[in-house]
Scaffold this active site. Structure first.
Site, PDB file in Angstrom:
ATOM      1  N   GLU A  41       1.137  -0.767   0.098  1.00 40.46           N
ATOM      2  CA  GLU A  41      -0.237   0.352   0.134  1.00 40.46           C
ATOM      3  C   GLU A  41       0.673   1.427  -0.255  1.00 40.46           C
ATOM      4  OE1 GLU A  41      -3.067   0.120   3.321  1.00 40.46           O
ATOM      5  OE2 GLU A  41      -3.342   1.746   2.925  1.00 40.46           O
ATOM      6  N   ARG A  89       5.182 -12.312  10.124  1.00 39.22           N
ATOM      7  CA  ARG A  89       5.656 -11.847   9.547  1.00 39.22           C
ATOM      8  C   ARG A  89       7.667 -11.182  10.358  1.00 39.22           C
ATOM      9  NH1 ARG A  89       1.544  -7.054   8.929  1.00 39.22           N
ATOM     10  NH2 ARG A  89       2.827  -5.107   9.389  1.00 39.22           N
ATOM     11  N   LYS A 119       4.547   1.266   9.644  1.00 39.26           N
ATOM     12  CA  LYS A 119       4.470   2.444   8.826  1.00 39.26           C
ATOM     13  C   LYS A 119       4.150   3.483   9.497  1.00 39.26           C
ATOM     14  CE  LYS A 119       3.197   0.589   5.612  1.00 39.26           C
ATOM     15  NZ  LYS A 119       2.415   0.007   4.265  1.00 39.26           N
TER      16      LYS A 119
HETATM   17  P1  ATP Z   1       2.707  -1.623   7.855  1.00 40.67           P
HETATM   18  O1  ATP Z   1       1.961  -2.434   9.560  1.00 40.67           O
HETATM   19  O2  ATP Z   1       4.191  -1.586   8.356  1.00 40.67           O
HETATM   20  O3  ATP Z   1       1.905  -0.231   7.367  1.00 40.67           O
HETATM   21  P2  ATP Z   1       1.218  -3.506   6.380  1.00 40.67           P
HETATM   22  O4  ATP Z   1       1.307  -4.651   5.651  1.00 40.67           O
HETATM   23  O5  ATP Z   1       0.569  -2.655   6.069  1.00 40.67           O
HETATM   24  O6  ATP Z   1       2.767  -2.853   6.820  1.00 40.67           O
HETATM   25  P3  ATP Z   1       1.675  -3.332   3.021  1.00 40.67           P
HETATM   26  O7  ATP Z   1       1.830  -2.207   2.358  1.00 40.67           O
HETATM   27  O8  ATP Z   1       0.043  -3.359   2.589  1.00 40.67           O
HETATM   28  O9  ATP Z   1       2.225  -2.877   4.378  1.00 40.67           O
HETATM   29  O10 ATP Z   1       2.655  -4.307   2.885  1.00 40.67           O
HETATM   30  C1  ATP Z   1       3.219  -5.213   0.982  1.00 40.67           C
HETATM   31  C2  ATP Z   1       2.915  -6.648   2.060  1.00 40.67           C
HETATM   32  O11 ATP Z   1       4.472  -6.718   2.494  1.00 40.67           O
HETATM   33  C3  ATP Z   1       1.852  -7.730   2.331  1.00 40.67           C
HETATM   34  O12 ATP Z   1       2.301  -8.620   1.545  1.00 40.67           O
HETATM   35  C4  ATP Z   1       3.038  -7.449   3.345  1.00 40.67           C
HETATM   36  O13 ATP Z   1       1.575  -8.895   4.555  1.00 40.67           O
HETATM   37  C5  ATP Z   1       3.527  -7.613   3.781  1.00 40.67           C
HETATM   38  N1  ATP Z   1       4.536  -7.027   5.193  1.00 40.67           N
HETATM   39  C6  ATP Z   1       4.554  -6.363   5.490  1.00 40.67           C
HETATM   40  N2  ATP Z   1       4.785  -6.135   6.510  1.00 40.67           N
HETATM   41  C7  ATP Z   1       5.584  -6.964   6.787  1.00 40.67           C
HETATM   42  C8  ATP Z   1       6.335  -7.716   7.577  1.00 40.67           C
HETATM   43  N3  ATP Z   1       6.864  -7.199   8.772  1.00 40.67           N
HETATM   44  N4  ATP Z   1       6.701  -9.076   7.734  1.00 40.67           N
HETATM   45  C9  ATP Z   1       6.868  -9.754   6.483  1.00 40.67           C
HETATM   46  N5  ATP Z   1       5.841  -9.092   5.268  1.00 40.67           N
HETATM   47  C10 ATP Z   1       5.336  -8.107   5.563  1.00 40.67           C
HETATM   48 MG    MG Z   2      -1.229  -2.244   5.209  1.00 37.17          MG
END
Ligand code: ATP
Ligand code: MG
Length: 559
Positions: free
Chosen positions: A36, A261, A271
C-alpha cells in the site's frame, strides 16, 4: 517441481509443489508483492519481497508489483517512487508488470453489481456505530440489518446512486450478504464499498465509492491470474472471505497462504509508527540511517546482498516471533568483511611526534586493502614525523592487560614501525594533548628478537590526514521490545537517547580523498562505515554501519 537438496522445503514451497502435482494452476507459479503506497518500505517488506520474487524465480514463474491503492486519502506519489526504487535496489525486477488496484475499479464495480444481481450483496443504511452493534460479539451472533432484504432492483438503484455521488460519506455502504451468525466476524456481512468523496492519486475524482481491502485484494489477484497469494498471518481470518468472493463471482481463484511477519528486537515495525518518528523529528526522515526502512538501511550502508541473505536465512514460518536484530547486523558484517576495503581513520585524535624521525621526510608504507580478498590489492600510506593515533590507544596509567601505548611502553603502528612513548605533554588543565615518541627503524615488517610487542594500533599521518565527520549510529531503541511499555506510554518512551554520536573532526587516511556516496569501508579496529549523501567535496561524512563485533552482547553480559 523443485527438488532442493541443500535446504528442506519451507511450508509454502510444499504447498506450491502440491499445486503443481494436482495441476490446480497448470504448471504456473505467479506471485505478487502488493504494497500500500502509504509509507516507505521496511525490512519486514523486504522479507515479503525476497520471498515472492525468489519463489517466482525458483519455479520459473513471475512476480508482479501491485500497488494496493484503494485508500484515496492516504496514498502519495512520493511513496510509489520510493517503493519502486527500494525493490530495484534490493535486486528484484517486475519487468512490465506494474499494476494498481485502482486500475481495476471499473471491473470491481461490475463484479459488485453482479453480486447484487445474484442476491449476494445489498446496500445498507446503518450508521458505522449501528453496523458495529449489529455485528454481535465473539460469544453472541450478530443481527440481520433491517436493509438486508431489499430487492435487487432497489439495491442496484441505490448502488448506482452511491456511485453518482448522491449521498454523503458514511451514509450508506454495500455489504456482502453472507451470515450474521458466522463464527468468523469477517463473514458477518462485511462491507464491500464505502462512500468517500476524496481525491485519489490516480483516478482523481472519478470515484466517490471505494472498495474495501477484502473486496479488492483477492479480485486483483484473480485479474492478474496470481496462483499463490502470499500474505501475513493477520489475514488468516480473511481467507474464508477471500474464497467466498472468488467462488460467488466464479473467477480465477488463487490460493491465499499466510506466513509470520518479521519483527526485530530493539525495533518497531510499522509504517504508522515510523510516520510518528518522522513527523515528530525523532529521526531526520524516512531514510534516517537508524530506521529499519529500506531507504534507511541503504543510507546506513547496508548492502542489498546482506539484506537478501538475512531474509533467506530467517526463512518463513507460521508462528509470529521476534528475530534478534544481531542476526541482521551479523549478515552485513559478514558481507562487508568479505568485500569492504580496510582503511585507517582516527576518531578521537591525539597527536604523536616521533622525535627520531626526520622532519619533512615522507616514507611510503604498503598496506593491504582487504586481507579476505587478495584481488583488492594494496595501497600506500605516507608515514611522517607527526601522526595521529586514537586517544583510547593511550593510557597514562595502564590497567592490567593493556597492551597499547603508555609511558615507557611500546606498540606497533599498523603496517609500520614499533614506537615507544617517551614523554607526555599536557595542557594547563592537565589534559594529555600530545605524546612524544621514538621509533625503532629495524622493526618494519618484522618482530624484534629481544622483546615482545603485542599491541597494534591504527594511525594517520598528521600532514596528510583528511578531516571528516563520522556519525556513530546505535540502536534507535534501548530495550529489546520497544512496544512493551507502562500504561499511558507508547514505544516513544523507549527511544535510545544515545542513538547518534557525531564526531566532527575525525582524521582520515589520504586514500579517502575521492570517495562517493554509498562507498563502504572497514575503518580498521573501529567498524564498518559508508559515505553519507551529506558529504561535501571538502568534508566526507561517514555513517557507522556496524561495529566490528556485537558490542551490545558485551554490554548485556556485563550488566
Ligand atoms: P505496516 O504494518 O508496516 O504498515 P502493512 O502490512 O500495512 O505494513 P503493506 O504495504 O500493506 O504494509 O504490505 C505489503 C506486503 O508486505 C503485504 O503482503 C504484507 O503482508 C507484507 N508485509 C508487511 N509488513 C511485513 C512484515 N513485517 N513482515 C513480512 N511481510 C510484511
Ligand atoms: Mg497495510
Amino acid at each position: 517441481m523443485v527438488e532442493n537438496t541443500e535446504k528442506p522445503l519451507n511450508f509454502i514451497e510444499e504447498i506450491i509443489n502440491d499445486h503443481l502435482k494436482s495441476g490446480r494452476f497448470g504448471q504456473r507459479v505467479h506471485t505478487r508483492f502488493p504494497p500500500e503506497p502509504n509509507g516507505y518500505l521496511h525490512i519486514g517488506h523486504a522479507k515479503s519481497i525476497v520471498l515472492n520474487f525468489n519463489l517466482a524465480k525458483k519455479y520459473g514463474g513471475l512476480c508482479n508489483l501491485r500497488f494496493d491503492d484503494t485508500n484515496p486519502s492516504k496514498e502519495e506519489e512520493e511513496y510509489v517512487h520510493s517503493i519502486r526504487d527500494d525493490i530495484h535496489w534490493l535486486g528484484f525486477d517486475w519487468e512490465d508488470r506494474e499494476y494498481y488496484a485502482s486500475d481495476y475499479f471499473e471491473q470491481l464495480y461490475e463484479w459488485a453489481v453482479k453480486l447484487i444481481k445474484d442476491g449476494h450483496a445489498y446496500v445498507c443504511d446503518l450508521s458505522p456505530e449501528e453496523t458495529r452493534a449489529y455485528r454481535g460479539t465473539l460469544s453472541e451472533p450478530g443481527k440481520n440489518s433491517p436493509f438486508r432484504d431489499r430487492s435487487v432492483e432497489e439495491n442496484l438503484n441505490l448502488f448506482e446512486r452511491m456511485k453518482q455521488g448522491e449521498f454523503p460519506d458514511g451514509s450508506r455502504v454495500l455489504k456482502a450478504k453472507i451470515d450474521m451468525s458466522h463464527p468468523n466476524f469477517n463473514m458477518r456481512d462485511p462491507v464491500m464499498y464505502r462512500i468517500l468523496h476524496a481525491h485519489h492519486h490516480r483516478t482523481g475524482t472519478d470515484w466517490c465509492i471505494y472498495p474495501m481491502y477484502d473486496f479488492t485484494h483477492g479480485q486483483s489477484d484473480s485479474i492478474e491470474k496470481i496462483t499463490q497469494s502470499i500474505c501475513t498471518l493477520e489475514f488468516e481470518n480473511h481467507r474464508p472471505l477471500y474464497d467466498w468472493f472468488c467462488e460467488k463471482l466464479d473467477i480465477h481463484h488463487p490460493q491465499q497462504i499466510e506466513f509470520a511477519r518479521l519483527n526485530l528486537t530493539y525495533m518497531v515495525m510499522s509504517k504508522r509508527k515510523f510516520l510518528v518518528l518522522v513527523n515528530e523529528g525523532h529521526v531526520s526522515g524516512w531514510d534516517d540511517p537508524r530506521m529499519p526502512t529500506i531507504s534507511g538501511l541503504r543510507r546506513r550502508g547496508y548492502t542489498p546482498e546482506s539484506i537478501r541473505n538475512f531474509c533467506e536465512y530467517i526463512g518463513v514460518a507460521k508462528n509470529n516471533s521476534v528475530v534478534d536484530v544481531t542476526i541482521l547486523e551479523n549478515h552485513v558484517r559478514e558481507h562487508l568483511n568479505a568485500t569492504a576495503d580496510r582503511v585507517m581513520a582516527v576518531l578521537n585524535p591525539i597527536k604523536v611526534v616521533i622525535e627520531n624521525f626526520p622532519e619533512g621526510k615522507v616514507e611510503d608504507l604498503t598496506a593491504i586493502n582487504n586481507p579476505e580478498d587478495e584481488s583488492a590489492g594494496t595501497r600506500i600510506l605516507p608515514f611522517t614525523r607527526e601522526i595521529y593515533i586514537d586517544s583510547n590507544d593511550f593510557m597514562e596509567e595502564p590497567v592490567k592487560k593493556y597492551f597499547r601505548l603508555a609511558p615507557g611502553r611500546e606498540v606497533r603502528l599498523r603496517y609500520g614501525y614499533i614506537i615507544k612513548c617517551e614523554d607526555v605533554i599536557k595542557d594547563a588543565q592537565g589534559e594529555v594533548v600530545e605524546l612524544r615518541c621514538s621509533y625503532d627503524p629495524d622493526t618494519l615488517g618484522k618482530q624484534p628478537t629481544d622483546r615482545k610487542v603485542k599491541g597494534v594500533i591504527h594511525w594517520v599521518s598528521a600532514q596528510h590526514a583528511l578531516g571528516g565527520e563520522v556519525r556513530l549510529y546505535d540502536r534507535l531503541f534501548s530495550v529489546e521490545h520497544p512496544d512493551k511499555v507502562e500504561d499511558g506510554q507508547d514505544f516513544r518512551a523507549n527511544l535510545n537517547p544515545d542513538s547518534l554520536e557525531v564526531i566532527e573532526h575525525a582524521k582520515l587516511e589520504p586514500s579517502l580523498e575521492k570517495v562517493s556516496t554509498g562507498d563502504r569501508f572497514q575503518f580498521e579496529r573501529v567498524g564498518y562505515f559508508s559515505v553519507d549523501p551529506d558529504s561535501t567535496e571538502n568534508k566526507p561524512v561517514f555513517n557507522r554501519i556496524a561495529s566490528l563485533r556485537d558490542t551490545w552482547a558485551r554490554i548485556t553480559r556485563n550488566s
